[in-house]
Scaffold this motif. Sequence first.
Motif, PDB file in Angstrom:
ATOM      1  N   SER A  82     -10.320  -7.941  -6.830  1.00 22.68           N
ATOM      2  CA  SER A  82      -9.530  -7.041  -7.653  1.00 22.68           C
ATOM      3  C   SER A  82      -9.106  -5.854  -6.801  1.00 22.68           C
ATOM      4  O   SER A  82      -9.742  -5.561  -5.788  1.00 22.68           O
ATOM      5  CB  SER A  82     -10.419  -6.598  -8.822  1.00 22.68           C
ATOM      6  OG  SER A  82      -9.789  -5.664  -9.633  1.00 22.68           O
ATOM      7  N   LYS A  83      -8.062  -5.165  -7.208  1.00 20.97           N
ATOM      8  CA  LYS A  83      -7.624  -4.017  -6.401  1.00 20.97           C
ATOM      9  C   LYS A  83      -7.010  -2.940  -7.272  1.00 20.97           C
ATOM     10  O   LYS A  83      -6.708  -3.174  -8.443  1.00 20.97           O
ATOM     11  CB  LYS A  83      -6.616  -4.463  -5.334  1.00 20.97           C
ATOM     12  CG  LYS A  83      -5.268  -4.876  -5.909  1.00 20.97           C
ATOM     13  CD  LYS A  83      -4.274  -5.177  -4.802  1.00 20.97           C
ATOM     14  CE  LYS A  83      -2.986  -5.811  -5.320  1.00 20.97           C
ATOM     15  NZ  LYS A  83      -2.143  -4.945  -6.125  1.00 20.97           N
ATOM     16  N   PHE A  84      -6.829  -1.766  -6.673  1.00 18.73           N
ATOM     17  CA  PHE A  84      -6.157  -0.663  -7.367  1.00 18.73           C
ATOM     18  C   PHE A  84      -4.715  -0.548  -6.885  1.00 18.73           C
ATOM     19  O   PHE A  84      -4.403  -0.931  -5.753  1.00 18.73           O
ATOM     20  CB  PHE A  84      -6.888   0.656  -7.111  1.00 18.73           C
ATOM     21  CG  PHE A  84      -8.170   0.769  -7.905  1.00 18.73           C
ATOM     22  CD1 PHE A  84      -8.146   1.225  -9.221  1.00 18.73           C
ATOM     23  CD2 PHE A  84      -9.389   0.403  -7.357  1.00 18.73           C
ATOM     24  CE1 PHE A  84      -9.312   1.323  -9.966  1.00 18.73           C
ATOM     25  CE2 PHE A  84     -10.556   0.493  -8.086  1.00 18.73           C
ATOM     26  CZ  PHE A  84     -10.521   0.961  -9.401  1.00 18.73           C
ATOM     27  N   ASP A  85      -3.861  -0.003  -7.776  1.00 13.03           N
ATOM     28  CA  ASP A  85      -2.455   0.199  -7.427  1.00 13.03           C
ATOM     29  C   ASP A  85      -2.010   1.591  -7.856  1.00 13.03           C
ATOM     30  O   ASP A  85      -2.638   2.206  -8.709  1.00 13.03           O
ATOM     31  CB  ASP A  85      -1.591  -0.837  -8.156  1.00 13.03           C
ATOM     32  CG  ASP A  85      -1.972  -2.250  -7.795  1.00 13.03           C
ATOM     33  OD1 ASP A  85      -1.484  -2.745  -6.776  1.00 13.03           O
ATOM     34  OD2 ASP A  85      -2.797  -2.843  -8.523  1.00 13.03           O
ATOM     35  N   SER A 101      -4.248   3.055 -10.869  1.00 13.32           N
ATOM     36  CA  SER A 101      -4.523   2.122 -11.944  1.00 13.32           C
ATOM     37  C   SER A 101      -4.684   0.731 -11.327  1.00 13.32           C
ATOM     38  O   SER A 101      -4.811   0.607 -10.114  1.00 13.32           O
ATOM     39  CB  SER A 101      -3.353   2.171 -12.936  1.00 13.32           C
ATOM     40  OG  SER A 101      -3.569   1.310 -14.016  1.00 13.32           O
ATOM     41  N   GLN A 102      -4.703  -0.296 -12.161  1.00 12.18           N
ATOM     42  CA  GLN A 102      -4.732  -1.660 -11.626  1.00 12.18           C
ATOM     43  C   GLN A 102      -3.555  -2.404 -12.216  1.00 12.18           C
ATOM     44  O   GLN A 102      -3.322  -2.349 -13.425  1.00 12.18           O
ATOM     45  CB  GLN A 102      -6.028  -2.369 -12.026  1.00 12.18           C
ATOM     46  CG  GLN A 102      -7.264  -1.724 -11.443  1.00 12.18           C
ATOM     47  CD  GLN A 102      -8.442  -2.692 -11.517  1.00 12.18           C
ATOM     48  OE1 GLN A 102      -9.036  -2.853 -12.574  1.00 12.18           O
ATOM     49  NE2 GLN A 102      -8.755  -3.341 -10.407  1.00 12.18           N
ATOM     50  N   TYR A 103      -2.811  -3.105 -11.383  1.00 10.51           N
ATOM     51  CA  TYR A 103      -1.596  -3.750 -11.851  1.00 10.51           C
ATOM     52  C   TYR A 103      -1.769  -5.261 -11.977  1.00 10.51           C
ATOM     53  O   TYR A 103      -2.072  -5.768 -13.038  1.00 10.51           O
ATOM     54  CB  TYR A 103      -0.445  -3.375 -10.916  1.00 10.51           C
ATOM     55  CG  TYR A 103       0.886  -3.949 -11.289  1.00 10.51           C
ATOM     56  CD1 TYR A 103       1.380  -3.823 -12.586  1.00 10.51           C
ATOM     57  CD2 TYR A 103       1.670  -4.619 -10.347  1.00 10.51           C
ATOM     58  CE1 TYR A 103       2.609  -4.354 -12.931  1.00 10.51           C
ATOM     59  CE2 TYR A 103       2.906  -5.145 -10.686  1.00 10.51           C
ATOM     60  CZ  TYR A 103       3.368  -5.017 -11.981  1.00 10.51           C
ATOM     61  OH  TYR A 103       4.590  -5.539 -12.319  1.00 10.51           O
ATOM     62  N   PRO A 106      -6.258  -7.126 -12.271  1.00  9.03           N
ATOM     63  CA  PRO A 106      -7.217  -6.317 -13.037  1.00  9.03           C
ATOM     64  C   PRO A 106      -8.633  -6.876 -12.902  1.00  9.03           C
ATOM     65  O   PRO A 106      -8.797  -8.059 -12.592  1.00  9.03           O
ATOM     66  CB  PRO A 106      -6.719  -6.442 -14.478  1.00  9.03           C
ATOM     67  CG  PRO A 106      -6.000  -7.738 -14.528  1.00  9.03           C
ATOM     68  CD  PRO A 106      -5.382  -7.911 -13.146  1.00  9.03           C
ATOM     69  N   HIS A 136      -8.583  -3.195 -17.456  1.00 11.55           N
ATOM     70  CA  HIS A 136      -8.534  -2.652 -16.095  1.00 11.55           C
ATOM     71  C   HIS A 136      -9.028  -1.210 -16.029  1.00 11.55           C
ATOM     72  O   HIS A 136      -9.122  -0.529 -17.044  1.00 11.55           O
ATOM     73  CB  HIS A 136      -7.134  -2.802 -15.485  1.00 11.55           C
ATOM     74  CG  HIS A 136      -6.088  -1.924 -16.112  1.00 11.55           C
ATOM     75  ND1 HIS A 136      -5.110  -2.411 -16.946  1.00 11.55           N
ATOM     76  CD2 HIS A 136      -5.864  -0.589 -16.011  1.00 11.55           C
ATOM     77  CE1 HIS A 136      -4.338  -1.416 -17.332  1.00 11.55           C
ATOM     78  NE2 HIS A 136      -4.767  -0.295 -16.785  1.00 11.55           N
ATOM     79  N   GLU A 138      -8.743   2.717 -14.624  1.00 10.32           N
ATOM     80  CA  GLU A 138      -7.733   3.670 -14.180  1.00 10.32           C
ATOM     81  C   GLU A 138      -8.216   5.088 -14.411  1.00 10.32           C
ATOM     82  O   GLU A 138      -9.253   5.314 -15.027  1.00 10.32           O
ATOM     83  CB  GLU A 138      -6.392   3.429 -14.890  1.00 10.32           C
ATOM     84  CG  GLU A 138      -6.431   3.642 -16.398  1.00 10.32           C
ATOM     85  CD  GLU A 138      -5.083   3.333 -17.063  1.00 10.32           C
ATOM     86  OE1 GLU A 138      -4.313   2.524 -16.520  1.00 10.32           O
ATOM     87  OE2 GLU A 138      -4.821   3.914 -18.121  1.00 10.32           O
ATOM     88  N   TYR A 290       5.005   0.021  -8.904  1.00  8.86           N
ATOM     89  CA  TYR A 290       3.606  -0.157  -8.491  1.00  8.86           C
ATOM     90  C   TYR A 290       3.531  -0.622  -7.044  1.00  8.86           C
ATOM     91  O   TYR A 290       4.360  -1.421  -6.602  1.00  8.86           O
ATOM     92  CB  TYR A 290       2.965  -1.266  -9.327  1.00  8.86           C
ATOM     93  CG  TYR A 290       2.571  -0.885 -10.724  1.00  8.86           C
ATOM     94  CD1 TYR A 290       1.329  -0.313 -10.981  1.00  8.86           C
ATOM     95  CD2 TYR A 290       3.415  -1.163 -11.797  1.00  8.86           C
ATOM     96  CE1 TYR A 290       0.946  -0.013 -12.283  1.00  8.86           C
ATOM     97  CE2 TYR A 290       3.043  -0.868 -13.089  1.00  8.86           C
ATOM     98  CZ  TYR A 290       1.801  -0.298 -13.333  1.00  8.86           C
ATOM     99  OH  TYR A 290       1.419  -0.009 -14.608  1.00  8.86           O
ATOM    100  N   PRO A 298     -10.229  -3.152  -1.619  1.00  9.28           N
ATOM    101  CA  PRO A 298     -10.352  -4.015  -2.799  1.00  9.28           C
ATOM    102  C   PRO A 298     -11.799  -4.158  -3.277  1.00  9.28           C
ATOM    103  O   PRO A 298     -12.732  -3.776  -2.576  1.00  9.28           O
ATOM    104  CB  PRO A 298      -9.814  -5.363  -2.319  1.00  9.28           C
ATOM    105  CG  PRO A 298      -9.876  -5.300  -0.844  1.00  9.28           C
ATOM    106  CD  PRO A 298      -9.772  -3.868  -0.445  1.00  9.28           C
TER     107      PRO A 298
END
Lengths: 495, 94
Positions: A82-85, A101-103, A106, A136, A138, A290, A298
Motif C-alpha cells: 500500500s502507499k500514500f499519495d 491520502s491514499q489513492y 488503499p 484508507h 489520510e 494525485y 510504501p
Amino acid sequence: MTSAAPAKTQYEAVIGLETHCQLSTETKIFSPSSTEFGADPNTHIDPVVMGMPGVLPVLNEKVLQYAVKAGLALNCQIAPYSKFDRKQYFYPDLPKNYQISQYDLPIAEHGWLEIELVDKKTKEVTRKRIGITRLHMEEDAGKLVHAGSDRLAGSTYSLVDYNRAGVPLVEIVSEPDLRTGQEAAEYAQELRRIMRYLGVSDGNMQEGSLRCDVNISVRPVGQEAFGTKVEIKNMNSFSAIQKAIEYEIDRQIAAIAAGEPIVQETRLWEEGSQRTISMRSKEGSSDYRYFPEPDIPPIEVSPQQLETWQAELPELPAQKRARYEADLGLSAYDARVLTDERAVAEYFERAIAAGADPKMAANWITQDIAAYLNAEKLTIDNIALTAEHLAEMVTMIDDGTISTKIAKDMLPELLTQGGSPKAIVEAKGLSQISDPEKIAAIIDEVLAAHPDELAKFRAGKTKLQGFFVGQIMKRTNGRVDPKLTNQLLVQKLKG
Amino acid sequence: MIDLEQVRKVATLARLELSPEEEEQFTTQLNSILEYVEQLNQLDTADVPPTTRAIEVSNVTRADQKVTFSDRELVLNCAPDREDDYFKVPKILD
C-alpha cells in the motif's frame, strides 16, 4: 378534455456513505504533535504539519495498526502493498496545498458490515449486508474560523486554526447498497460501534471524530442505471443523517416528477430548517492530480503481522448479538441494547460468568441499571455495583432468597455504595419469607385486623383481595414470597 | 501532445496566472520535454513490473510519542499575515 392519469412511478433511492473516523492516537499521523481536542488555536502545529520545505513526514505506527484492525473488523482484504499519495487542492484549511491520502492502493478493500433493522411497528428484525468499497488512511485538514460570522458578514478575511491538520483519519467508503435513511443511519451507528469496540476511534460526532458524507440518487424501481448523484454534508447526528436523506429523497422525486433535472452538486443539511441547501461547488476541485507521496515509503503488511493484529480483535457487536440470541436465548432487542457499548456487553458477560441467569441479568442491566446511568449521565464503569455482585443479587432472586421488590429497594445503595448484596440482606434481615407457616400466621394477623374488609370480601367484593395483599406486604416490608402468599391468602379468604 | 487548452487548465489548477505569451512559451517547452521523455516508450516494458520507488525501503514508522514543537511563534510568523494566534487568510466564498 380528460386524459387517463399515468400510473404513479415508484422510486427507490441509491445511497452510499463516505465516513471519516478520527483515530484515537496521541500524536498526528506524520509528526509528533498532539491530537488533543479543544486546545487553544495553533498550539498543536509543527513544521511537518505546516509543510515547511525540507521536512520529513514519518508515519505513526499506531495509525497503521488501527487502520488495519478497522479493515479486518470490516471484513476487508488488507493490501499486502500500500502507499500514500498527494491529493492537490487549494483551500486555506490545507497548509501544504495538498493532503497526504491514499489513492489507488488503499490499505483495505472489498469488505462488508451487517446492519440490523428493527421495524418500528412489528418489531421484526431484518439483517442486511452493506459492502465496504475501501478504507484508507489520510490526514485531516485545519479549521477555518469565519471572522465575525453574521455581524461582520462583510469581513474580508478568515482565520485558520491548524490544530486539526495532520490528525489521523480513516476514510471508509461504502458500496451504494443503502436504500433508506434508516439503513444509512444504522450503517453509520454500526460503524461507530465497531470503531469503539476496537478502541481505534471514540466516534464522537459532536467533536467531529465521526463525519459522514452521503451520496444519494433516486431511480424508478426496476431501472438498472443510477440517477444523478447528489452529495450531502454537514450532518452531525445519526438522526440528522436519516432526516437529511429522507428530505433529499422527497426533493429528488418531486423534481423528477415535475420534469426538472437533478443537478450533480454538493448540498448542506441545515439542522435549523430541516432541509438541504445547495452549496456552490468548488471550481475545478474534481481534478486532484494525485501522485505518489515521495517522502513516505510504501507499506507492506506481512502475513505474520496481519495474523497478530487479527488475533487482537475483540468479539465484535454483530458477533455478540448473534451469540446472545442463539446461545443465551435473549431477544433481538436485548441483544442489541446490551451490545451497543462494549463496556456494557462485558459487564453483562462478567455477570453471567459469575452465575447470573442471562435473561435476568439482561433485564436488570437494560432496565434499572440503564435508567440510573441515563439519569445520572454515568457509564457502566462508574457504578459501585460490580458485575459479580449483580450476579449475586440475581441469583438470590432466582433461588427465592429475596423478592424482586427487595432487590429493587436495595439497588440504589448498591449502585452508589456497592458492597455484597448477600451481606446487606443478612445484615438488614431482608431475606424473603417463604415458610408457609410464617406467611399463614401473618395472613391471619392481617385478616384479624381488618374484620370489616373481610366481611365485605366474603359478601362478594372480591376486589378486596388486593387490599389484603397490600396489607401483608406493608407488614413485612415486601419480604413475603408473593406467589405463595397469594395462594395461601385465597385459601384463607374462602375458608 | 499537449495543447494550449491543457496548459491553461493546468495553470488554473495550479493557480498560476499566465500571459498569452507565457501560455505559448510553456506549450512549446512542455511539448519538447514530453517528446524527450516519450523516447522511453520505444522500450518494450511488457514484462517489467512498474517501479513506484527508486529506493527499496518500506514500513518506515515512528512510535506514537508526543513531542511538542518548541517554537510555535516561529511557525506563526512564517505566514504572510496573522491575527493573535490565528493565521489570517483572504475570505473564502462559501
